[in-house]
Design a protein around this motif. Structure first.
Motif: not given
Ligand code: SAH
Length: 239
Positions: A24, A26, A62-67, A93, A104, A126-127, A131
């Motif tokens: 995905i 950046r 949004f929530m970075f739900h996977e991490t 970021r 985003s 980039d999601l 998500t």
């Molecule tokens: N534009 C956003 C994300 C930047 S980081 C911001 O600035 O906040 C971009 C990375 O987020 C991607 O490369 C992808 O690996 C990661 N990402 C996208 N959706 C995600 C999710 N739901 N959970 C965890 N990581 C995610």
């Protein structure tokens, strides 16, 4: 309700071509990928979208739900700094943040209603697929854009722009993919031209390793040979 702890819930979920984090881009503007946000059933009235059509761009929160389960780190390795240099989490970021919230900027491609559910179409996402979206706001050019902004990362490690070719053996699968996903070829080229290998490999013009990315329901195998990204295999996986 106190002022230090809050509950946030998803207003919807986005479907995107990205089923895994690897590859995905950046940032949202680097991917021409399309996404569809389906609002949760509590949003029954299209009143929430009144006036939205006039905005060309939207912010998605949004929530970075996977991490999320991995928590956060105060300092983060910045791949764009090339080596082991770190930056404070609030200077990046990074996905590993105290509240795991991402933002985003995306293109507004309009909304519709399907089987009673409100859907918002966006582009340049980039999601990850599915998500959770926690808010949508209009992008305001006069307020959100600055001509004199400084970004110390801007000059580091330019984003690669490699040629991408499909090996002959992959053409039948490519044709099939295009019938299901009209932007499959352009999106694959867009993603792979940015050479999604780890930063320390990106300057290698020849690389024996075969890499894999998944877009939509396809596993794409690729290699870098003489500076060009070659798609060596394309395999449809079950939905
Ligand atoms: N534009 C956003 C994300 C930047 S980081 C911001 O600035 O906040 C971009 C990375 O987020 C991607 O490369 C992808 O690996 C990661 N990402 C996208 N959706 C995600 C999710 N739901 N959970 C965890 N990581 C995610």
């Amino acid at each position: 309700m106190n002022s230090t702890s809050f509950t946030v819930s998803a207003i919807g979920h986005i479907s995107t071509p990205f089923r895994q984090k690897f590859a995905i881009p950046r940032q949202s503007s680097l991917a021409r990928a399309k996404g569809v946000i389906t609002l949760t059933p509590e949003f029954t009235s299209d009143a929430v979208f009144k006036g939205l059509d006039g905005f060309s761009h939207l912010w998605l929160l949004f929530m970075f739900h996977e991490t999320l389960p991995r928590g956060w780190k105060p300092a983060v390795k910045a791949p764009r700094l090339g080596g082991n240099d770190t930056l404070g989490v609030f200077a990046t970021r990074s996905t590993h943040r105290p509240n795991g919230i991402g933002m985003s900027l995306v293109e507004n491609c309009g909304w519709d209603q399907q089987q009673g559910q409100l859907r918002l179409h966006v582009a340049g996402v980039d999601l990850l697929d599915q998500t959770p979206i926690i808010d949508i706001k209009p992008y305001l050019n006069y307020a959100d854009s600055r001509d004199n902004a400084n970004d110390p990362l801007a000059s580091y490690v330019p984003i690669p722009d490699r040629d991408v070719t499909f090996c002959k053996s992959t053409i039948p699968a490519l044709k099939e993919a295009l019938t299901r996903y009209p932007d499959f070829e352009s999106l694959t080229k867009n993603i792979l031209s940015q050479d999604p290998r780890p930063a320390y490999r990106q300057h290698h013009d020849n690389d024996d390793k075969t890499y894999k990315v998944m877009l939509y329901t396809y596993d794409i195998s690729w290699q870098v040979r003489d500076g060009t990204v070659e798609v060596t295999a394309l395999v449809s996986i079950a939905d």
